[in-house]
Motif scaffolding. Structure first.
Motif, PDB file in Angstrom:
ATOM      1  N   VAL A  73      15.375  11.022  -4.225  1.00 51.11           N
ATOM      2  CA  VAL A  73      15.823  12.423  -3.735  1.00 51.11           C
ATOM      3  C   VAL A  73      16.508  12.945  -5.045  1.00 51.11           C
ATOM      4  CG1 VAL A  73      17.260  14.103  -2.319  1.00 51.11           C
ATOM      5  CG2 VAL A  73      15.627  12.419  -1.374  1.00 51.11           C
ATOM      6  N   GLY A  74      17.367  12.154  -5.609  1.00 49.36           N
ATOM      7  CA  GLY A  74      18.280  12.718  -6.599  1.00 49.36           C
ATOM      8  C   GLY A  74      17.442  12.670  -7.917  1.00 49.36           C
ATOM      9  N   ALA A  75      16.548  11.934  -8.005  1.00 47.61           N
ATOM     10  CA  ALA A  75      15.435  12.164  -9.269  1.00 47.61           C
ATOM     11  C   ALA A  75      14.831  13.603  -9.210  1.00 47.61           C
ATOM     12  CB  ALA A  75      14.704  10.982  -9.116  1.00 47.61           C
ATOM     13  N   MET A  76      14.210  13.769  -7.964  1.00 52.53           N
ATOM     14  CA  MET A  76      13.312  15.084  -7.636  1.00 52.53           C
ATOM     15  C   MET A  76      14.326  16.300  -7.823  1.00 52.53           C
ATOM     16  SD  MET A  76      10.468  14.280  -7.597  1.00 52.53           S
ATOM     17  CE  MET A  76      10.469  13.082  -8.558  1.00 52.53           C
ATOM     18  N   GLY A  77      15.459  16.175  -7.147  1.00 51.70           N
ATOM     19  CA  GLY A  77      16.638  17.322  -7.596  1.00 51.70           C
ATOM     20  C   GLY A  77      16.926  17.518  -9.010  1.00 51.70           C
ATOM     21  N   LEU A  78      17.092  16.390  -9.651  1.00 49.18           N
ATOM     22  CA  LEU A  78      17.360  16.448 -11.135  1.00 49.18           C
ATOM     23  C   LEU A  78      16.134  17.210 -11.748  1.00 49.18           C
ATOM     24  CD1 LEU A  78      19.061  16.035 -13.575  1.00 49.18           C
ATOM     25  CD2 LEU A  78      18.095  13.904 -13.868  1.00 49.18           C
ATOM     26  N   LEU A  79      14.830  16.839 -11.241  1.00 53.80           N
ATOM     27  CA  LEU A  79      13.756  17.617 -11.768  1.00 53.80           C
ATOM     28  C   LEU A  79      13.497  19.048 -11.514  1.00 53.80           C
ATOM     29  CD1 LEU A  79      10.815  17.615 -13.247  1.00 53.80           C
ATOM     30  CD2 LEU A  79       9.950  16.650 -10.959  1.00 53.80           C
ATOM     31  N   ALA A  80      13.988  19.436 -10.244  1.00 48.11           N
ATOM     32  CA  ALA A  80      13.959  20.618  -9.780  1.00 48.11           C
ATOM     33  C   ALA A  80      14.951  21.497 -10.776  1.00 48.11           C
ATOM     34  CB  ALA A  80      14.368  21.049  -8.272  1.00 48.11           C
ATOM     35  N   LEU A  81      16.036  21.101 -10.942  1.00 53.29           N
ATOM     36  CA  LEU A  81      17.315  21.454 -11.607  1.00 53.29           C
ATOM     37  C   LEU A  81      16.724  22.082 -13.133  1.00 53.29           C
ATOM     38  CD1 LEU A  81      20.200  22.730 -11.612  1.00 53.29           C
ATOM     39  CD2 LEU A  81      20.908  20.428 -12.354  1.00 53.29           C
ATOM     40  N   ALA A  82      16.204  20.959 -13.656  1.00 53.59           N
ATOM     41  CA  ALA A  82      15.867  21.119 -14.997  1.00 53.59           C
ATOM     42  C   ALA A  82      14.679  22.059 -15.216  1.00 53.59           C
ATOM     43  CB  ALA A  82      15.143  19.652 -15.791  1.00 53.59           C
ATOM     44  N   THR A  83      13.690  22.160 -14.185  1.00 59.44           N
ATOM     45  CA  THR A  83      12.564  23.144 -14.243  1.00 59.44           C
ATOM     46  C   THR A  83      13.251  24.412 -14.062  1.00 59.44           C
ATOM     47  OG1 THR A  83      11.248  21.369 -13.195  1.00 59.44           O
ATOM     48  CG2 THR A  83      10.381  23.669 -12.901  1.00 59.44           C
ATOM     49  N   SER A  84      14.210  24.553 -13.256  1.00 61.45           N
ATOM     50  CA  SER A  84      14.768  25.946 -13.098  1.00 61.45           C
ATOM     51  C   SER A  84      15.473  26.233 -14.561  1.00 61.45           C
ATOM     52  CB  SER A  84      15.942  25.877 -11.904  1.00 61.45           C
ATOM     53  OG  SER A  84      15.118  25.745 -10.741  1.00 61.45           O
ATOM     54  N   LEU A 126       5.454  29.167  -8.441  1.00 66.61           N
ATOM     55  CA  LEU A 126       4.157  28.611  -9.047  1.00 66.61           C
ATOM     56  C   LEU A 126       4.750  27.221 -10.286  1.00 66.61           C
ATOM     57  CD1 LEU A 126       1.955  31.467  -9.525  1.00 66.61           C
ATOM     58  CD2 LEU A 126       1.529  29.568  -7.738  1.00 66.61           C
ATOM     59  N   TYR A 127       5.944  27.921 -10.935  1.00 69.18           N
ATOM     60  CA  TYR A 127       6.369  27.182 -12.047  1.00 69.18           C
ATOM     61  C   TYR A 127       7.010  25.768 -11.507  1.00 69.18           C
ATOM     62  CZ  TYR A 127       8.843  26.981 -16.652  1.00 69.18           C
ATOM     63  OH  TYR A 127       9.388  26.843 -17.949  1.00 69.18           O
ATOM     64  N   MET A 128       7.693  25.938 -10.366  1.00 68.92           N
ATOM     65  CA  MET A 128       8.499  25.082  -9.734  1.00 68.92           C
ATOM     66  C   MET A 128       7.557  24.011  -8.965  1.00 68.92           C
ATOM     67  SD  MET A 128      11.163  23.535  -9.034  1.00 68.92           S
ATOM     68  CE  MET A 128      12.649  24.635  -9.469  1.00 68.92           C
ATOM     69  N   SER A 129       6.736  24.553  -8.166  1.00 65.51           N
ATOM     70  CA  SER A 129       5.948  23.879  -7.455  1.00 65.51           C
ATOM     71  C   SER A 129       4.933  22.785  -8.031  1.00 65.51           C
ATOM     72  CB  SER A 129       5.189  24.460  -6.444  1.00 65.51           C
ATOM     73  OG  SER A 129       4.110  25.459  -6.970  1.00 65.51           O
ATOM     74  N   SER A 130       4.303  23.388  -9.216  1.00 66.00           N
ATOM     75  CA  SER A 130       3.454  22.529 -10.050  1.00 66.00           C
ATOM     76  C   SER A 130       4.141  21.509 -10.537  1.00 66.00           C
ATOM     77  CB  SER A 130       2.556  23.471 -11.003  1.00 66.00           C
ATOM     78  OG  SER A 130       3.515  24.089 -11.875  1.00 66.00           O
ATOM     79  N   THR A 131       5.331  21.692 -11.064  1.00 65.75           N
ATOM     80  CA  THR A 131       6.043  20.594 -11.759  1.00 65.75           C
ATOM     81  C   THR A 131       6.382  19.579 -10.896  1.00 65.75           C
ATOM     82  OG1 THR A 131       6.976  22.225 -13.495  1.00 65.75           O
ATOM     83  CG2 THR A 131       7.925  20.019 -13.405  1.00 65.75           C
ATOM     84  N   LEU A 132       6.990  19.971  -9.717  1.00 66.34           N
ATOM     85  CA  LEU A 132       7.388  19.187  -8.481  1.00 66.34           C
ATOM     86  C   LEU A 132       6.126  18.277  -8.078  1.00 66.34           C
ATOM     87  CD1 LEU A 132      10.019  21.170  -6.614  1.00 66.34           C
ATOM     88  CD2 LEU A 132      10.603  19.070  -8.208  1.00 66.34           C
ATOM     89  N   ILE A 133       5.170  19.192  -7.918  1.00 65.10           N
ATOM     90  CA  ILE A 133       3.985  17.971  -7.568  1.00 65.10           C
ATOM     91  C   ILE A 133       3.451  17.007  -8.460  1.00 65.10           C
ATOM     92  CG2 ILE A 133       1.349  18.077  -6.881  1.00 65.10           C
ATOM     93  CD1 ILE A 133       2.210  20.865  -5.631  1.00 65.10           C
ATOM     94  N   TYR A 134       3.428  17.513  -9.820  1.00 62.88           N
ATOM     95  CA  TYR A 134       3.134  16.408 -10.937  1.00 62.88           C
ATOM     96  C   TYR A 134       4.497  15.436 -10.729  1.00 62.88           C
ATOM     97  CZ  TYR A 134      -0.664  18.897 -12.858  1.00 62.88           C
ATOM     98  OH  TYR A 134      -1.716  19.604 -13.265  1.00 62.88           O
ATOM     99  N   GLY A 135       5.715  15.807 -10.568  1.00 63.74           N
ATOM    100  CA  GLY A 135       6.631  14.728 -10.662  1.00 63.74           C
ATOM    101  C   GLY A 135       6.542  13.934  -9.506  1.00 63.74           C
ATOM    102  N   ILE A 136       6.222  14.296  -8.313  1.00 66.72           N
ATOM    103  CA  ILE A 136       6.178  13.379  -6.969  1.00 66.72           C
ATOM    104  C   ILE A 136       5.079  12.437  -7.157  1.00 66.72           C
ATOM    105  CG2 ILE A 136       5.520  13.611  -4.754  1.00 66.72           C
ATOM    106  CD1 ILE A 136       7.228  16.071  -4.541  1.00 66.72           C
ATOM    107  N   VAL A 137       3.816  12.975  -7.694  1.00 74.87           N
ATOM    108  CA  VAL A 137       2.892  12.061  -8.093  1.00 74.87           C
ATOM    109  C   VAL A 137       3.073  11.076  -9.024  1.00 74.87           C
ATOM    110  CG1 VAL A 137       0.419  11.919  -8.986  1.00 74.87           C
ATOM    111  CG2 VAL A 137       1.045  13.648  -7.236  1.00 74.87           C
ATOM    112  N   GLY A 138       3.537  11.391 -10.114  1.00 75.95           N
ATOM    113  CA  GLY A 138       4.087  10.597 -11.145  1.00 75.95           C
ATOM    114  C   GLY A 138       5.194   9.444 -10.861  1.00 75.95           C
ATOM    115  N   TYR A 139       6.142   9.983 -10.175  1.00 72.63           N
ATOM    116  CA  TYR A 139       6.934   9.062  -9.442  1.00 72.63           C
ATOM    117  C   TYR A 139       6.659   8.264  -8.355  1.00 72.63           C
ATOM    118  CZ  TYR A 139      12.112   8.096  -8.236  1.00 72.63           C
ATOM    119  OH  TYR A 139      12.961   7.315  -8.220  1.00 72.63           O
TER     120      TYR A 139
END
Length: 193
Positions: A114-125, A160-173
């Motif tokens: 959850v911390g990693a995905m939160g960091l990904l969301a913050l960086a994407t923002s 769209l910017y956030m969701s596509s990055t998070l989806i790739y992040g979740i799949v990659g993780y």
């Protein structure tokens, strides 16, 4: 083949490079194309902690954009603001670099994920703010438009910017976790024998 050795090898960035090459031509994607994976690619590239990989990916992104424009893609975004893609992608890379140190922190697997995905969301923002803010300030395309009008115009791109990055992040993780689990299973079999 030893998967742990593969995870530490210099060949692991190849899937990241392939993801960028295959997806960068279509920013948000459509029925026939996946959305651009560049933000997630830079995030995961940060795990390698090699600045040469960051420099290579920046050059690759510029090359892909050049080829796309030479083959008929609109050059609308290529303005003096284009240079601000460097800090945009650097934010993602440094977030990934920091995230790679999270494995040494104390906490449950769920908490760290959850911390990693939160960091990904913050960086994407932050990447969204840098890229769109610099486009407003330096592109000379919106001289008659106020900040609020511009924000209203680009705000619908943020999900769209956030969701596509998070989806790739979740799949990659998830792929990294799967590969590590397979490696642990292989190591366990070798120990039993």
């Amino acid at each position: 083949m030893n998967i742990n050795r593969y995870l530490k090898s210099d060949y692991l960035p190849i899937p990241l490079i392939a993801a960028m090459v295959l997806t960068r031509f279509h920013h948000f994607g459509d029925a026939l194309h996946l959305p651009d994976a560049s933000l997630a690619v830079f995030f995961f590239a940060g795990f390698f902690r090699k600045k040469m990989l960051l420099a290579f990916l920046l050059a690759l992104a510029a090359l892909i954009d050049y080829v796309a424009i030479a083959n008929g893609t609109s050059a609308w975004c290529v303005t003096p603001a284009y240079a601000f893609l460097i800090p945009t992608y650097a934010v993602m890379w440094y977030a990934g670099r920091y995230c790679s140190t999270m494995a040494t922190m104390k906490g449950t697997e769920v908490t760290l994920s959850v911390g990693a995905m939160g960091l990904l969301a913050l960086a994407t923002s932050l990447a969204f703010v840098i890229s769109n803010g610099s486009f407003y300030v330096f592109s000379d395309r919106y001289t008659e438009m106020s900040w609020l009008q511009y924000l209203d115009r680009v705000a619908h791109y943020y999900p769209l910017y956030m969701s596509s990055t998070l989806i790739y992040g979740i799949v990659g993780y998830a792929l990294v976790k799967l590969i590590k689990a397979v490696a642990a299973t292989q190591d366990g079999r070798k120990t039993v024998r």
